[in-house]
Structure formats: C-alpha cells, structure tokens
Design a protein around this motif. Structure first.
Motif, PDB file in Angstrom:
ATOM      1  N   ASN A  49      -3.041  24.107  29.427  1.00  0.00           N
ATOM      2  CA  ASN A  49      -4.183  23.701  30.251  1.00  0.00           C
ATOM      3  C   ASN A  49      -5.022  22.707  29.458  1.00  0.00           C
ATOM      4  OD1 ASN A  49      -6.357  23.385  31.932  1.00  0.00           O
ATOM      5  ND2 ASN A  49      -7.034  25.513  31.853  1.00  0.00           N
ATOM      6  N   PRO A  50      -5.020  21.412  29.825  1.00  0.00           N
ATOM      7  CA  PRO A  50      -5.773  20.421  29.041  1.00  0.00           C
ATOM      8  C   PRO A  50      -7.291  20.582  29.127  1.00  0.00           C
ATOM      9  CG  PRO A  50      -4.888  19.434  31.033  1.00  0.00           C
ATOM     10  CD  PRO A  50      -4.316  20.811  30.960  1.00  0.00           C
ATOM     11  N   ALA A  51      -7.784  21.395  30.039  1.00  0.00           N
ATOM     12  CA  ALA A  51      -9.230  21.620  30.135  1.00  0.00           C
ATOM     13  C   ALA A  51      -9.731  22.590  29.075  1.00  0.00           C
ATOM     14  CB  ALA A  51      -9.588  22.138  31.526  1.00  0.00           C
ATOM     15  N   ILE A  90     -13.589  21.841  28.680  1.00  0.00           N
ATOM     16  CA  ILE A  90     -13.998  20.671  29.466  1.00  0.00           C
ATOM     17  C   ILE A  90     -14.316  21.159  30.870  1.00  0.00           C
ATOM     18  CG2 ILE A  90     -13.280  18.408  30.323  1.00  0.00           C
ATOM     19  CD1 ILE A  90     -11.357  18.361  27.870  1.00  0.00           C
ATOM     20  N   PRO A 129      -3.484  22.086  23.808  1.00  0.00           N
ATOM     21  CA  PRO A 129      -4.009  22.755  25.003  1.00  0.00           C
ATOM     22  C   PRO A 129      -3.675  24.250  24.971  1.00  0.00           C
ATOM     23  CG  PRO A 129      -2.671  20.827  25.582  1.00  0.00           C
ATOM     24  CD  PRO A 129      -2.433  21.120  24.136  1.00  0.00           C
ATOM     25  N   GLU A 163     -19.052  19.198  28.677  1.00  0.00           N
ATOM     26  CA  GLU A 163     -18.108  20.057  27.983  1.00  0.00           C
ATOM     27  C   GLU A 163     -18.848  20.799  26.882  1.00  0.00           C
ATOM     28  OE1 GLU A 163     -15.927  17.628  24.587  1.00  0.00           O
ATOM     29  OE2 GLU A 163     -15.614  16.680  26.561  1.00  0.00           O
ATOM     30  N   ARG A 184      -8.981  23.485  25.025  1.00  0.00           N
ATOM     31  CA  ARG A 184      -8.248  22.972  23.855  1.00  0.00           C
ATOM     32  C   ARG A 184      -8.632  23.782  22.624  1.00  0.00           C
ATOM     33  NH1 ARG A 184      -4.913  18.934  23.417  1.00  0.00           N
ATOM     34  NH2 ARG A 184      -4.668  17.736  21.490  1.00  0.00           N
ATOM     35  N   THR A 199     -13.327  13.862  35.945  1.00  0.00           N
ATOM     36  CA  THR A 199     -12.687  15.037  35.360  1.00  0.00           C
ATOM     37  C   THR A 199     -11.324  14.686  34.784  1.00  0.00           C
ATOM     38  OG1 THR A 199     -13.845  16.526  36.873  1.00  0.00           O
ATOM     39  CG2 THR A 199     -11.830  17.351  35.853  1.00  0.00           C
ATOM     40  N   THR A 200     -10.549  13.895  35.532  1.00  0.00           N
ATOM     41  CA  THR A 200      -9.238  13.466  35.046  1.00  0.00           C
ATOM     42  C   THR A 200      -9.375  12.666  33.759  1.00  0.00           C
ATOM     43  OG1 THR A 200      -8.354  13.420  37.305  1.00  0.00           O
ATOM     44  CG2 THR A 200      -7.186  12.137  35.633  1.00  0.00           C
ATOM     45  N   ARG A 232     -10.176  15.047  30.782  1.00  0.00           N
ATOM     46  CA  ARG A 232      -9.031  15.849  30.338  1.00  0.00           C
ATOM     47  C   ARG A 232      -8.019  15.006  29.580  1.00  0.00           C
ATOM     48  NH1 ARG A 232      -8.027  19.144  36.029  1.00  0.00           N
ATOM     49  NH2 ARG A 232      -9.904  20.466  35.929  1.00  0.00           N
ATOM     50  N   ALA A 251      -3.856  18.062  34.246  1.00  0.00           N
ATOM     51  CA  ALA A 251      -4.781  17.029  33.769  1.00  0.00           C
ATOM     52  C   ALA A 251      -5.327  16.193  34.916  1.00  0.00           C
ATOM     53  CB  ALA A 251      -4.086  16.130  32.747  1.00  0.00           C
TER      54      ALA A 251
END
Length: 577
Positions: free
Chosen positions: A300-302, A346, A296, A352, A304, A204-205, A208, A188
């Motif tokens: 991976n939180p990017a 994301i 996720p 996104e 979902r 970006t942080t 996420r 994240a």
C-alpha cells in the motif's frame, strides 16, 4: 348673481386644468407600453435574423448607440464575431457590459475573442470574473479548464472541469510500461473507470507516487474521445535497480566523489517499491556511513515504512562558534551512531504525517579548550527519542501557480546519563513556491520560514547548525560550515529562526543539462540560553547561485555568498537529488 357666475367660471377653469394634468399623467403609460412592446418586437426580430445566420442583417438592425439595450448589443457583438470583425465585436460587448455589469455573458464572449487572438491571460481573467458571478456556468468552466489544460496546468484545469462533473475517465495507460507490481500501481492511482477524475484524486495520486520515490519526472496526460470521455496516460522514467538508466545510476553513485563519498542506491527491489539508499564517506575529518531501507506496507503506497542507520566520526573546530570571551582555540572529535524506524501515512493529496523512534549513542573525545561550565554539552551516553511530524498544504492556488506548504515536527526523548535527562524539540516550516509564468518553470521563486526550539539540556551533537554545511538543511549561504575540512565554523544553538528566499531563471537547457541561475537572500539567528553558543546579532547573507541538473536527476549547486555583517565572501558547492 355676478359673484356666483364668477365662481362658476373659476370652477370650470379648475376642472379643465385638472383634466389636463390627469391626461398628461396618464398618456405616457400607453406610450411607454407601446415603446416596450416595440423593443420586444425588435429583439424578437434580431433573434430570428441571428438564428438563420444573417449576421449582416443583425449588424444593420442594431446600431452601436447609447440607446441600444444590453441584449441588442449582445447580438450585435455575436454577429460581428461571426463576421470576424473582432474590434467592433469587442466594442459591442464592452458597451453591453457597461449597461449590464452583472451579466456574465459579455465577459464570456470577450474571453472568446481574447482566446481567438491568443491573449490567454486576458481570456482567463475574463472567465474568472464571469464565474465569480455564476460559478455553475458549465460553458465557462469548460472553457477555462481547456485553456489551463493547453498550458499544461492540469491541477487548475481539474478545478474548473470538476464543477461541470468532468472529466470522465475510461482507461489508464502507461508509457513506458511500469515494472512495479500491479497491485501497488492500482493502489497508487486514485482512478475509477467511468468515474470523474477529481482534483483531490489527482493530488492524492501525485502524493502516493512521490512517496514511492520511483518517478522523479512524472507527467500526466488526458486524451479526449469523441463522446467527451478521456483516457489518462501516465509517463515517467521508472527507477529500477540503479535508476531509470545505467547512466543515471552511474551519475547518482558518483555524485559525491568530489566530497570523498559515494552513494550506492537501489530502487524497486523485487518490483515491490522497496528502495535501499546509502552513503559512504571516507573523508578523514568527517567519516560517515548511512543506510536506509524504505518500502510500502502490505503493498500500500499510502503507508510507508523505513528503517535506517547513521554512523559518524567527525572532527570539529568550534573556536568561532563560542561567544566572545571563550577560549581562543577549541576542538573535539564526535562519534555518534543512531538507528531508528518510522511509519509514514499519506492521508490524501493535502496532508501526511509520520511517527517513529530512534536510539542513539554519542561519545566525545580529544576535547581541547572546552570551558568546564560547558561540560554538559559534551556528555557521553545513549538516548531514546520518539518523533512525529505532519505536513499540510495551506494554500494551493493553481491558477497563479502558487503554493504554501506547512510542516511541523516534535521530538521527545531521554538521555541516560547525568546531568542530561528528558528533553523536547519542536520545529516548524512555512514554504512558499511561485511559478510566475503560465507554463513551464523558466522562472521560479521560493521563500521559506523556519524555526526551532529545544526544551531542556541536549548534547553538542543535537544543536542546530545554521550555515552552509552539506549535512544540514538549515542553509545560511554566506556562512561556511567548514574550516580546513572540519565542521563547527557555522553558528550553533538550541533555538533558531531562519528565512531563505531565492529566484531561479533557466539560462540553458538541452537533453542532458538544465542550468538555472539567480540571486538569494538568507537571514536568521541562533539562540542558546547557556550563553556559549548562538549568534550575537541577526545574520544577513546574500549572493548568487547556479543549479545544474543532469539527466533530470542529480543536481549540482554552485554559489557565491557574502556575509553582510562581516563582509566575508565565500563559495559553496553541493550535490542534491
């Protein structure tokens, strides 16, 4: 002979005049050179006085006069600043800037005095003007970034720090410690030990972490070391189980009880960022069961993934949504069940996108007063649809705390029952947000423009609702969506345009409640090619509302709206997160 003698006299006179003019022309050159050398010598003497800290000597040697050069005025202003003669120093820098308007040094020094006098807006203005002349000036970039950082505007600070290849991060700390799995946390945070923390990494942080839906009140802190590096601290109350605390979980669960509903929600299941949110409403006029699980993908939180189910049984009174000439009383019952899945990607801090599929079934019962020609709107049957959406920031102006966000969605599907068939739907939104003060959210203005268009024939439950209804985001706050608890009193249609504008001011704040209040203006129109739905005129609503946020989470909205077309007054309430 006399004639030749006169001619000689005239020639000698002409020669004398020529020599005189030549001397007159040539003499200024050595004089100017001597003057220039004198100015250079004086500037050198002033520099020596300044370097040894003889501020009084500099001031005495450089008078505030129109003849003083820009460089001499700069040293005079610097010496006066050391002597804390701020007004005289500002006068010297202003005079120097007038002589050399393209020299950013005078603006930087004026910014320094403004900062000393706590006139931060003036200091930021002068520094921005100086950087417009020389964007690579490291001192000015650091100075401006430091002011924004002190004001809590981290994005603006990073914008200018990054020009000077700063800040360098040495460590990442969490207070309180997070329960989320370390691998998800690492993915994240766009963070590299010893590397520069760039504005894009910060955005970006943020994106996420927001997608995880675990940190509603997150805060980033930079702590400086003596060597110029920084530690990045992350502060947030993490939602786990019912929420970040038992009280917050209880408030969240019961927030909709005035509307005969409860909202069971569980967060960060298995410490993997898995969230389960649901709603159960037992209102006899509009029953609903909704549940959703999101998580996720591969920690991976990017990326979902979510799956959902939405079931409704609602009574509608649509008498006032038909155009003039339709029956005087029209009602029906709508049953609908929909289930779907969606993937959300994301792609950084600025945009996104998502893609998904939904299967739905609807049935219309107890219809009364519906014209036969409008029967296609009330066709039972199932449908499948593919959905996609994209969201992108068009403008981020952190210095002015202004953002402009855009989003669009498309849906294409098929109904498996005649006379309905294939259809398409497009929606778009532009949303602007402005915080006029340098810090905090005491004042906030939001303006949004939305539009939607449907291609082909769709059933009644797929029409856009333009009014105040807790189940629709298309608020027209002077047009209640319910009549005697039944839906259908707000304008409906396959196409719409809507503008919402509101300003909020904090009127009260303590450790539990934050109360904001302010005016709003809504305007819009619905269209439908069938002629059975839509608003015959452009609609205008205005009013005031109050927003009460409890424990930093649940928000209660209380408002009064007025329909400027009909003069009708209405009160509305809702609860949001």
């Amino acid at each position: 002979m006399e004639r030749h003698r006169a001619l000689d006299v005239a020639c000698r006179a002409a020669k004398r005049r020529l020599i005189f003019f030549l001397l007159l022309f040539l003499l200024p050159a050595p004089v100017l050179a001597q003057t220039s050398d004198g100015a250079g010598e004086k500037l050198s003497e002033i520099k020596k006085l300044y370097e040894v800290g003889n501020w009084d000597g500099v001031v005495r040697a450089v008078a505030q006069s129109p003849e003083a050069s820009a460089d001499l005025l700069l040293y005079r202003g610097l010496a006066l600043a050391h002597l804390q003669s701020w007004e005289e120093a500002k006068a010297a820098f202003a005079a120097g800037r007038a002589k050399s308007p393209g020299d950013p040094r005078f603006l930087i020094e004026l910014a320094g005095i403004a900062y000393r006098e706590k006139q931060f807006s003036v200091a930021k203005r002068d520094l921005r003007l100086a950087l417009a002349m020389n964007p690579k000036d490291e001192y000015a970039n650091n100075f401006l970034a430091s002011i924004y950082f002190q004001e809590g505007n981290l994005e603006a600070a990073l914008k200018y720090w990054n020009r000077a290849a700063k800040p360098k991060l040495e460590d990442l700390t969490f207070d309180p410690a997070l329960k989320l799995r370390p691998l998800v946390v690492d993915r994240a945070f766009a963070f590299a030990r010893g590397g520069e923390w760039q504005r894009e990494k910060f955005l970006t942080t943020q994106a996420r972490l927001r997608a995880l839906d675990l940190y509603p009140g997150m805060f980033f802190e930079l702590r400086a070391h003596d060597d110029g590096s920084f530690d990045l601290g992350f502060h947030a109350a993490e939602r786990n189980g019912w929420g970040s605390s038992k009280w917050e979980g209880l408030v969240s669960l019961l927030r909709d009880t005035p509307y005969q509903a409860v909202d069971p929600e569980f967060y960060n299941l298995g410490r993997a960022g898995v969230n389960w949110v649901s709603t159960y409403r037992w209102d006899d006029e509009k029953r609903r069961v909704f549940t959703e699980v999101a998580a996720p993908v591969f920690e991976n939180p990017a990326v979902r993934f979510r799956v959902y189910f939405d079931g409704r049984n609602e009574n509608w009174n649509i008498t006032h949504t038909f155009t003039p000439g339709s029956p005087s009383f029209a009602r029906l019952n709508v049953e609908k069940a929909a289930t779907g899945a969606e993937m959300r990607f994301i792609e950084g801090g600025r945009w996104e996108w998502s893609a998904g599929v939904e299967y739905s079934y609807r049935g219309f019962r107890n219809a009364f007063g519906i014209p036969a020609a409008a029967a296609p709107f009330f066709t039972d049957g199932s449908a499948i649809a593919l959905r996609s959406s994209v969201q992108r920031w068009l403008i981020r102006f952190p210095e002015r705390r202004f953002t402009l966000n855009s989003s669009g969605s498309a849906e294409f599907g098929t109904f498996f029952r005649d006379p309905l068939g294939r259809y398409g739907r497009l929606e778009g939104t532009l949303a602007a947000r402005w915080l006029p003060r340098a810090r905090g959210d005491d004042y906030e203005t939001q303006v949004s423009l939305r539009g939607g268009r449907t291609i082909g024939d769709v059933p009644f439950d797929e029409l856009f609702t333009l009014g105040f209804d807790r189940d629709t985001p298309l608020w027209l706050r002077g047009h209640p969506g319910l009549r005697a608890g039944q839906k259908g009193d707000a304008p409906l249609g396959r196409n719409f345009v809507l503008v919402n504008a509101e300003t909020d001011k904090i009127v009260y704040r303590n450790g539990i409640f934050t109360v904001k209040a302010g005016p709003f203006v809504d305007t819009g129109k619905t269209y439908d090619p069938s002629g059975y739905f839509g608003s015959p005129k452009w609609l205008w609503d205005t009013g005031v509302q109050a927003k009460i946020r409890v424990l930093g989470g649940v928000q209660v909205v209380l408002g009064y709206g007025k329909d400027l077309r009909s003069g009708r007054n209405s009160f509305f309430t809702t609860v949001t997160k």
